[in-house]
Every structure is written in structure tokens, then in C-alpha cells.
Enzyme design. Structure first.
Site, PDB file in Angstrom:
ATOM      1  N   ALA A 151     -43.285 -14.200 -13.592  1.00  0.00           N
ATOM      2  CA  ALA A 151     -43.790 -15.006 -14.558  1.00  0.00           C
ATOM      3  C   ALA A 151     -42.737 -15.231 -15.783  1.00  0.00           C
ATOM      4  CB  ALA A 151     -44.973 -14.237 -15.358  1.00  0.00           C
ATOM      5  N   GLY A 201     -25.736  -1.454 -17.463  1.00  0.00           N
ATOM      6  CA  GLY A 201     -26.197  -2.281 -16.180  1.00  0.00           C
ATOM      7  C   GLY A 201     -26.100  -1.669 -14.654  1.00  0.00           C
ATOM      8  N   GLY A 211     -24.743  -8.663 -16.689  1.00  0.00           N
ATOM      9  CA  GLY A 211     -24.877  -9.518 -15.518  1.00  0.00           C
ATOM     10  C   GLY A 211     -25.935  -9.646 -14.627  1.00  0.00           C
ATOM     11  N   VAL A 265     -29.035   0.819 -19.639  1.00  0.00           N
ATOM     12  CA  VAL A 265     -27.962   1.540 -20.046  1.00  0.00           C
ATOM     13  C   VAL A 265     -26.732   1.090 -18.945  1.00  0.00           C
ATOM     14  CG1 VAL A 265     -26.527   3.287 -20.947  1.00  0.00           C
ATOM     15  CG2 VAL A 265     -29.035   3.241 -21.081  1.00  0.00           C
ATOM     16  N   GLY A 295     -20.490 -16.499 -22.049  1.00  0.00           N
ATOM     17  CA  GLY A 295     -21.974 -15.973 -21.753  1.00  0.00           C
ATOM     18  C   GLY A 295     -21.998 -14.503 -21.938  1.00  0.00           C
ATOM     19  N   LYS A 332     -28.140   1.863 -26.598  1.00  0.00           N
ATOM     20  CA  LYS A 332     -28.073   2.481 -25.208  1.00  0.00           C
ATOM     21  C   LYS A 332     -27.667   3.983 -25.498  1.00  0.00           C
ATOM     22  CE  LYS A 332     -26.360  -1.714 -23.393  1.00  0.00           C
ATOM     23  NZ  LYS A 332     -25.190  -2.579 -23.105  1.00  0.00           N
ATOM     24  N   GLU A 350     -24.810 -10.895 -26.600  1.00  0.00           N
ATOM     25  CA  GLU A 350     -26.288 -10.872 -26.576  1.00  0.00           C
ATOM     26  C   GLU A 350     -26.555 -12.412 -27.362  1.00  0.00           C
ATOM     27  OE1 GLU A 350     -28.841  -8.110 -26.019  1.00  0.00           O
ATOM     28  OE2 GLU A 350     -27.122  -8.246 -24.655  1.00  0.00           O
ATOM     29  N   ILE A 386     -24.118   0.630 -13.400  1.00  0.00           N
ATOM     30  CA  ILE A 386     -23.741   2.020 -13.091  1.00  0.00           C
ATOM     31  C   ILE A 386     -24.837   2.822 -13.359  1.00  0.00           C
ATOM     32  CG2 ILE A 386     -22.126   3.811 -14.329  1.00  0.00           C
ATOM     33  CD1 ILE A 386     -20.787   1.795 -15.793  1.00  0.00           C
TER      34      ILE A 386
HETATM   35  N1  HSE Z   1     -24.619  -7.843 -24.527  1.00  0.00           N
HETATM   36  C1  HSE Z   1     -24.438  -6.654 -23.465  1.00  0.00           C
HETATM   37  C2  HSE Z   1     -23.112  -6.323 -23.266  1.00  0.00           C
HETATM   38  C3  HSE Z   1     -25.177  -7.020 -22.495  1.00  0.00           C
HETATM   39  O1  HSE Z   1     -22.114  -7.022 -23.881  1.00  0.00           O
HETATM   40  O2  HSE Z   1     -22.772  -5.152 -22.913  1.00  0.00           O
HETATM   41  C4  HSE Z   1     -25.456  -5.610 -21.717  1.00  0.00           C
HETATM   42  O3  HSE Z   1     -26.550  -4.933 -22.089  1.00  0.00           O
END
Ligand code: HSE
Length: 435
Positions: A46, A137, A305, A135, A190, A208, A193, A139
Site C-alpha cells: 500500500a 540499517g 539505503g 537501528v 539523498g 536509535k 532525513e 547491521i
Molecule cells: N538518516 C539516517 C542516517 C538514515 O543518516 O543514518 C537511516 O536511519
């Protein structure tokens, strides 16, 4: 042989992480099925925008603009929330839980600030709640703390857990550019946040860290108790002084436990060059965890990412899928293990410090400053003065031995009032052993 079972999945939010998750579920479907004996079927996605091409081939009826087609679908076993933010993400999660669906989220802000209520709801409804992707990504740090290091009392955690601020500091260090230029580049690429204040003011790291503190010490999510300072006050000049003294400046998220007191803080920190974590550059994340049995451990990888974060989401999908198939009743990880703990206030911490004063260049100034430091029990380890501007202001840098933050705050207040000090002084906390 494992019993073959189909698990139906719905994703709410088809942005960066949603796309990565869908890609992995589709492209690695066979591999995951071979490994688990479970058919993970992506039944619905969605999003308000179902027109944009995400480079993924999906059957037409998978996409919907209505999240409730997922939440109300009795065939869907796992709901993955990837829209971020507090509202309507929280409602979607609570409603899914009440429909007895297992939930996975990458939403660090939501878990950090509303996690206690959401976990209670999950516990009451006996469903699993996965948040590996919230937390660092890709890892698998949640799994490390919950499972790999479950036998340890966690003594300390030091993390670079915001890729954007690490990218900015790295660029300032390597290319000697200022903060604003480095931030612009991070935004162009990019990394930042939607609101870059979350990244550069330490808010994202604090979210985190709140999650890591719960897992490390069995305490509730106490986001408001995390001390946070961002990187906006760090200048290229401080980075150069730090290098001269043998340090890198990193935005560290720190947890420390001693005598039932817990420190939870995020701030720019000087890290000695010979610490592995000082070599973590660019958008990479790294988390150092010290346990009483295992000693020091370090985890490194991509903290953001589509594919790295998607990898963490799908790890939760598989984990929960396996528990559904084997009908494990113990579903929610207990957070309220430790009842007797105190959060140490920032004024009560002890650290080594870096001070940068803007001092008038004339005889006797250093002795005035060092006199005040001495009065507050702050012992000087080294001093650098750069440049010569007789009668004008020059940066005067002082590195200290261990001192109490309360004393540092008071001493700086007094120093800033000296007529020989022009402008506000800066102080940073310094990690590393006393030499
Ligand atoms: N904006 C965050 C960072 C993205 O730069 O780590 C991942 O939480």
C-alpha cells in the site's frame, strides 16, 4: 524436513525501504524458501503513489492506495510498516496488532518515543514485533544484542549510527570544507532525513540509542532521558586541531553502565586515531559493544539505503515466519527486566575534554584560564595556541585529564566572562584512556 507453509505479507509504504524490501522478497524468494521451507508471499503493497516506477515487476493486484486492504485482510500474517513518522504509522501498527497480525517496522522515531505502548499491545495480543531495520540499517545489531550476546551483561555501547552526520564530518575532515557545504552534498546525494535536523542535531542517533539501551539493559524506551548534542557547532578548525592531537571527531551515541547507573548520550566526540571506530568514514555505521563475558566486539556496515535496510526487514520476516511455523508462544522480547537503574545526568558524567577558547593574544592569559580550570579540579594535559595576533583573539586549545562535567560547565561559564576571552568557548568530550 520442515513443513511447507505459505506466509502472506503486506507492506505499507513503498518508498526507499519498501522498494528494497519488495525487491529482496521477490528476487531472493527461491533462496529464502530453500533455506527455510517457507513460501513468503508478498500479497499487497500500500502506498499513496502506486504509479511511480520502482523498477520492480509486480502483479497488478498487489498494489493498493488503501492501507486497510492489508490491515483488514484476514489472509495477511505479517504487516510491514515502512512509512516512517508517528502518524498514521502508529495507528496502522496498533490496528494490525489488534487484528492479531505480526508487525515489522523500521520506524526508529516511533519505537523510541511510543515503543512502550506498542510493545505492551503486541504482548497483550501475543504477536511478534520485529524492528531490526530501525537501528543501523543492514547491521544485524538487534539480533546481536537479543541473541548473540544474550549471555552478557552489557557494559558499554559506542555507535556511529547516523550515516548523514558521519558523511558530513568525514567530508569536513578529508576535504577541509565547512559544515554547510558538506550538509548540502549529503542532501544532494539523498542521505539526509526529510528534515536534516534529525540527522545533524543528534535526534536520529538518539532514537536509535534509545532502542539499543532497551535491548542492552532491559529498560523501557526512555527517549527523553537521552542527552543529545548535534554536530552543527563543530568547525573545520576543531577538526584540524583534533587531527593535530591524534583524534577524529565523530558523532557518537554512547551507552555506559556502572553501579546500576546508565549513561545515555549522543554528542560529537573526539575519538583516538588508533580506535577502529575512528576509521569508520562516509555513510557507514559501526557499533562497538562490550560485554562482561565476550569483551569487545565491533559491527560495521551500511546504516541506510533501500537494500541494506530491506535486508534487515526481510531478516525479521524470516525470523517471524519461522516462529509462526513452529508456533512459538513466547513472542515479544521482554524489555522490563531491570527495575533498579538510574539514568546518570550529563552533569554527573566524567570524561576528558577538549576546550577551544577565543583568547586575546597577550602575556598572562593562559595563566588566568588555567587558574580557573585549577579551581574546578580540571587538570590540563596539553595546550596549543595557533597563530599570533598581538592584542587580537586567537584560538587556544586545551586538552584535559578526566574531569566532571559539572565542573567543566561552571569553569567555562567563568572563563567566558574573562575580559581576555572573546566570544563563547567550545567544549567537546574526548574518549580514550588516560596516558
Ligand atoms: N538518516 C539516517 C542516517 C538514515 O543518516 O543514518 C537511516 O536511519
Amino acid at each position: 524436513m520442515l513443513q511447507r507453509k505459505r506466509i502472506n505479507i503486506g507492506i505499507i509504504g513503498f518508498g526507499t525501504v519498501g522498494s528494497g524490501t519488495a525487491k529482496i522478497l521477490i528476487n531472493n524468494k527461491k533462496l529464502i524458501e530453500e533455506r527455510t521451507g517457507i513460501d513468503f508471499n508478498l500479497k499487497k503493497i500500500a502506498d499513496l503513489d502506486i504509479k511511480r516506477d520502482r523498477g520492480i515487476k509486480l502483479p497488478v493486484d498487489v498494489l493498493t492506495t488503501d492501507a486497510y486492504e492489508i490491515i483488514n485482510d484476514p489472509e495477511i500474517d505479517i504487516v510491514i510498516e515502512l512509512i516512517g513518522g508517528i502518524h498514521p504509522a502508529k495507528n496502522f501498527i496498533i490496528e494490525s496488532i489488534r487484528k492479531k497480525k505480526h508487525v515489522i517496522t523500521a520506524n526508529k522515531a516511533l519505537i523510541a518515543t511510543e515503543g512502550n505502548e506498542i510493545f505492551e499491545e503486541a504482548e497483550a495480543n501475543n504477536v511478534h514485533l520485529g524492528f531490526e531495520a530501525s537501528v543501523a540499517g543492514g547491521i544485524p545489531i538487534i539480533k546481536v544484542l537479543r541473541e548473540g550476546l544474550v549471555a552478557n551483561n552489557i557494559l558499554a555501547v559506542y555507535g556511529i549510527i547516523n550515516g548523514t552526520s558521519n558523511y558530513i564530518l568525514t567530508k569536513m575532515t578529508n576535504e577541509k570544507v565547512g559544515f554547510s557545504e558538506a550538509l548540502k552534498e549529503a542532501q544532494r546525494l539523498g542521505y539526509a532525513e526529510a528534515d536534516p535536523t534529525f540527522d545533524v542535531e543528534g535526534i536520529d542517533s538518539a532514537h536509535k540509542l534509545t532502542i539499543l539501551s532497551s535491548l542492552s539493559f532491559g529498560i523501557p524506551f526512555l527517549y527523553n532521558d537521552v542527552y543529545k548534542e548535534g554536530i552543527t557547532k563543530v568547525t573545520a578548525m576543531d577538526i584540524e586541531f583534533a587531527m593535530e592531537l591524534g583524534y577524529k571527531i565523530k558523532l557518537l551515541a554512547i551507552l555506559k553502565a556502572s553501579n546500576d547507573e546508565i549513561e545515555m548520550r549522543v554528542h560529537p566526540t573526539m575519538v583516538p586515531n588508533d580506535y577502529l571506530i575512528s576509521k569508520v568514514d562516509g555513510v557507514f555505521n559501526a557499533i562497538y559493544v562490550e560485554g562482561d563475558a565476550v569483551g569487545s566486539t565491533l559491527y560495521y556496515g551500511r546504516g541506510a539505503g533501500d537494500m541494506p535496510t530491506g535486508s534487515a526487514v526481510v531478516a525479521d520476516v524470516v525470523d517471524i515466519g519461522k516462529r509462526i511455523v513452529t508456533d512459538q508462544k513466547r513472542r515479544v522480547f521482554t524489555l522490563k527486566r531491570s527495575s533498579s537503574f538510574k539514568i546518570r545526568k550529563i552533569q554527573d558524567i566524567e570524561s576528558k575534554y577538549y576546550f577551544r577558547f577565543s583568547a586575546i593574544d597577550k602575556p598572562g592569559v593562559l595563566s588566568k584560564i588555567s587558574g580557573i580550570l585549577g579551581n574546578y579540579n580540571i587538570s590540563i594535559a596539553s595546550v596549543i595556541q595557533k597563530g599570533r595576533r598581538i592584542g587580537g583573539a586567537v584560538p587556544l586549545v586545551v586538552l584535559t585529564h578526566r574531569a566532571t562535567e559539572r565542573d567543566v560547565i561552571e569553569a567555562i561559564k567563568q572563563i567566558d566572562q574573562l575580559p581576555v576571552v572573546a566570544g563563547e568557548s567550545l567544549y567537546l568530550r574526548v574518549e580514550g584512556e588516560e596516558v
